[in-house]
Design a protein around this motif. Sequence first.
Motif, PDB file in Angstrom:
ATOM      1  N   GLY A 121       0.826  -1.201   0.000  1.00  0.00           N
ATOM      2  CA  GLY A 121       0.000   0.000   0.000  1.00  0.00           C
ATOM      3  C   GLY A 121       0.860   1.249   0.000  1.00  0.00           C
ATOM      4  N   ASP A 122       0.202   2.391  -0.105  1.00  0.00           N
ATOM      5  CA  ASP A 122       0.958   3.643  -0.199  1.00  0.00           C
ATOM      6  C   ASP A 122       0.405   4.731   0.712  1.00  0.00           C
ATOM      7  OD1 ASP A 122      -1.409   4.104  -1.469  1.00  0.00           O
ATOM      8  OD2 ASP A 122      -0.544   4.648  -3.405  1.00  0.00           O
ATOM      9  N   TRP A 123      -0.242   4.329   1.822  1.00  0.00           N
ATOM     10  CA  TRP A 123      -0.725   5.331   2.771  1.00  0.00           C
ATOM     11  C   TRP A 123       0.477   5.919   3.498  1.00  0.00           C
ATOM     12  CZ3 TRP A 123      -2.506   5.573   8.253  1.00  0.00           C
ATOM     13  CH2 TRP A 123      -3.444   6.604   8.447  1.00  0.00           C
ATOM     14  N   PRO A 124       0.605   7.243   3.581  1.00  0.00           N
ATOM     15  CA  PRO A 124       1.842   7.850   4.103  1.00  0.00           C
ATOM     16  C   PRO A 124       2.245   7.390   5.502  1.00  0.00           C
ATOM     17  CG  PRO A 124       0.468   9.506   3.037  1.00  0.00           C
ATOM     18  CD  PRO A 124      -0.359   8.259   3.122  1.00  0.00           C
ATOM     19  N   ARG A 125       1.296   7.273   6.417  1.00  0.00           N
ATOM     20  CA  ARG A 125       1.661   7.001   7.809  1.00  0.00           C
ATOM     21  C   ARG A 125       2.207   5.594   8.031  1.00  0.00           C
ATOM     22  NH1 ARG A 125       0.484  10.849  11.423  1.00  0.00           N
ATOM     23  NH2 ARG A 125      -1.180  12.356  11.017  1.00  0.00           N
ATOM     24  N   GLN A 126       1.946   4.679   7.117  1.00  0.00           N
ATOM     25  CA  GLN A 126       2.361   3.307   7.369  1.00  0.00           C
ATOM     26  C   GLN A 126       3.877   3.144   7.383  1.00  0.00           C
ATOM     27  OE1 GLN A 126       0.790   1.898   3.293  1.00  0.00           O
ATOM     28  NE2 GLN A 126       2.178   0.274   3.911  1.00  0.00           N
ATOM     29  N   THR A 127       4.598   4.077   6.770  1.00  0.00           N
ATOM     30  CA  THR A 127       6.056   3.991   6.755  1.00  0.00           C
ATOM     31  C   THR A 127       6.702   5.017   7.681  1.00  0.00           C
ATOM     32  OG1 THR A 127       6.103   5.429   4.800  1.00  0.00           O
ATOM     33  CG2 THR A 127       6.134   3.048   4.423  1.00  0.00           C
ATOM     34  N   ASP A 128       5.940   5.555   8.629  1.00  0.00           N
ATOM     35  CA  ASP A 128       6.516   6.487   9.602  1.00  0.00           C
ATOM     36  C   ASP A 128       7.690   5.824  10.326  1.00  0.00           C
ATOM     37  OD1 ASP A 128       4.780   8.460   8.981  1.00  0.00           O
ATOM     38  OD2 ASP A 128       3.599   8.370  10.825  1.00  0.00           O
ATOM     39  N   PRO A 129       8.709   6.600  10.683  1.00  0.00           N
ATOM     40  CA  PRO A 129       9.854   6.020  11.409  1.00  0.00           C
ATOM     41  C   PRO A 129       9.455   5.280  12.678  1.00  0.00           C
ATOM     42  CG  PRO A 129      10.369   8.238  10.661  1.00  0.00           C
ATOM     43  CD  PRO A 129       8.910   8.023  10.368  1.00  0.00           C
ATOM     44  N   GLU A 130       8.427   5.766  13.388  1.00  0.00           N
ATOM     45  CA  GLU A 130       8.002   5.098  14.621  1.00  0.00           C
ATOM     46  C   GLU A 130       7.455   3.698  14.327  1.00  0.00           C
ATOM     47  OE1 GLU A 130       5.187   7.711  16.367  1.00  0.00           O
ATOM     48  OE2 GLU A 130       6.700   8.870  17.450  1.00  0.00           O
ATOM     49  N   VAL A 131       6.729   3.576  13.232  1.00  0.00           N
ATOM     50  CA  VAL A 131       6.180   2.271  12.853  1.00  0.00           C
ATOM     51  C   VAL A 131       7.316   1.326  12.477  1.00  0.00           C
ATOM     52  CG1 VAL A 131       4.661   1.051  11.256  1.00  0.00           C
ATOM     53  CG2 VAL A 131       4.029   3.331  12.077  1.00  0.00           C
ATOM     54  N   ARG A 132       8.231   1.810  11.673  1.00  0.00           N
ATOM     55  CA  ARG A 132       9.370   0.988  11.259  1.00  0.00           C
ATOM     56  C   ARG A 132      10.176   0.503  12.463  1.00  0.00           C
ATOM     57  NH1 ARG A 132      11.089   1.460   5.882  1.00  0.00           N
ATOM     58  NH2 ARG A 132       9.911   2.934   4.586  1.00  0.00           N
ATOM     59  N   GLN A 133      10.490   1.441  13.365  1.00  0.00           N
ATOM     60  CA  GLN A 133      11.337   1.094  14.498  1.00  0.00           C
ATOM     61  C   GLN A 133      10.636   0.127  15.445  1.00  0.00           C
ATOM     62  OE1 GLN A 133      14.576   2.213  14.474  1.00  0.00           O
ATOM     63  NE2 GLN A 133      14.780   0.586  16.014  1.00  0.00           N
ATOM     64  N   ALA A 134       9.345   0.328  15.654  1.00  0.00           N
ATOM     65  CA  ALA A 134       8.602  -0.574  16.538  1.00  0.00           C
ATOM     66  C   ALA A 134       8.614  -1.995  15.993  1.00  0.00           C
ATOM     67  CB  ALA A 134       7.166  -0.080  16.704  1.00  0.00           C
ATOM     68  N   PHE A 135       8.504  -2.133  14.680  1.00  0.00           N
ATOM     69  CA  PHE A 135       8.540  -3.470  14.088  1.00  0.00           C
ATOM     70  C   PHE A 135       9.935  -4.077  14.211  1.00  0.00           C
ATOM     71  CE2 PHE A 135       9.322  -6.224  10.396  1.00  0.00           C
ATOM     72  CZ  PHE A 135       8.364  -7.191  10.637  1.00  0.00           C
ATOM     73  N   LEU A 136      10.956  -3.301  13.908  1.00  0.00           N
ATOM     74  CA  LEU A 136      12.324  -3.811  13.987  1.00  0.00           C
ATOM     75  C   LEU A 136      12.712  -4.167  15.420  1.00  0.00           C
ATOM     76  CD1 LEU A 136      14.091  -1.368  11.494  1.00  0.00           C
ATOM     77  CD2 LEU A 136      13.462  -3.759  11.102  1.00  0.00           C
ATOM     78  N   ASP A 137      12.134  -3.467  16.393  1.00  0.00           N
ATOM     79  CA  ASP A 137      12.411  -3.756  17.802  1.00  0.00           C
ATOM     80  C   ASP A 137      11.544  -4.888  18.352  1.00  0.00           C
ATOM     81  OD1 ASP A 137      14.310  -1.777  17.839  1.00  0.00           O
ATOM     82  OD2 ASP A 137      13.010  -0.263  18.752  1.00  0.00           O
ATOM     83  N   GLY A 138      10.648  -5.419  17.532  1.00  0.00           N
ATOM     84  CA  GLY A 138       9.789  -6.509  17.981  1.00  0.00           C
ATOM     85  C   GLY A 138       8.636  -6.073  18.860  1.00  0.00           C
ATOM     86  N   LEU A 139       8.302  -4.780  18.838  1.00  0.00           N
ATOM     87  CA  LEU A 139       7.213  -4.281  19.674  1.00  0.00           C
ATOM     88  C   LEU A 139       5.849  -4.480  19.025  1.00  0.00           C
ATOM     89  CD1 LEU A 139       8.850  -0.945  20.904  1.00  0.00           C
ATOM     90  CD2 LEU A 139       8.764  -3.159  22.070  1.00  0.00           C
ATOM     91  N   ILE A 140       5.825  -4.620  17.711  1.00  0.00           N
ATOM     92  CA  ILE A 140       4.580  -4.899  17.002  1.00  0.00           C
ATOM     93  C   ILE A 140       4.828  -6.047  16.031  1.00  0.00           C
ATOM     94  CG2 ILE A 140       3.740  -2.533  17.207  1.00  0.00           C
ATOM     95  CD1 ILE A 140       4.523  -2.086  14.281  1.00  0.00           C
ATOM     96  N   ALA A 141       3.749  -6.688  15.633  1.00  0.00           N
ATOM     97  CA  ALA A 141       3.829  -7.819  14.709  1.00  0.00           C
ATOM     98  C   ALA A 141       3.516  -7.348  13.291  1.00  0.00           C
ATOM     99  CB  ALA A 141       2.827  -8.890  15.133  1.00  0.00           C
ATOM    100  N   PRO A 142       3.763  -8.176  12.284  1.00  0.00           N
ATOM    101  CA  PRO A 142       3.271  -7.848  10.944  1.00  0.00           C
ATOM    102  C   PRO A 142       1.763  -7.592  11.006  1.00  0.00           C
ATOM    103  CG  PRO A 142       4.732  -9.732  10.855  1.00  0.00           C
ATOM    104  CD  PRO A 142       4.497  -9.453  12.308  1.00  0.00           C
TER     105      PRO A 142
END
Length: 219
Positions: free
Chosen positions: A153-174
Amino acid sequence: MPIKRAPRTVGAGLVVASVVIFAWRAAANWYPGWALLAAASVVLLIGLALLTRRALLRRRAVAWAGDAGWTAAGESSRPWPWQELRLRGDIRVTRAWTREVDGLPVTTGEIHWTGGALAGLVLARAGRGVFVVVGLPRPVPEMGLRLPYRFVGDWPRQTDPEVRQAFLDGLIAPWTVRGGELFTIEPQGGLFLDPAAFDRTVRRALRTVALLHLTQPNR
């Protein structure tokens, strides 16, 4: 360099194991049928222990749901948002509950899959896990974060740095957004599912909704 000695518990365990093996062989030589009967008894006891553990955890899950205000939902009471993503294999919901959490409608439960039916959402081709479906307060485009690290998808907020970092840190799932809902599926290890996994997975899914700024109708 001095050689470290094994802990006493390990040594004692080896001694006990040696004694048991010796006694087993002696009994088998004296009366082979006894050894077979003993082996069958051990298998039976292990099976009973596993069944007891499973029943206990199921009762705990029911108690957890009741204490937290969850209402049981039928496994086929609604269409599940991941069904249209399945290209192969099988997906089965075995139990589900629903309630409002933080002002949003949430459904959680146990899910089983085979044959790579959840490819991109989980790594294992087959397994068991906890799912969470969160109803969103406003319509948004379809989007998601798939494994290993791919945005859909291409919704702007989905690639916010906070979202990226939370996933890389294991704080959220796919996660995936479809049809006005966000859902996550998290595999669970072990022979039986611990009820605490439901609460933990719900909180992680709600964290995803918050990071995407989807908690308010007009934000």
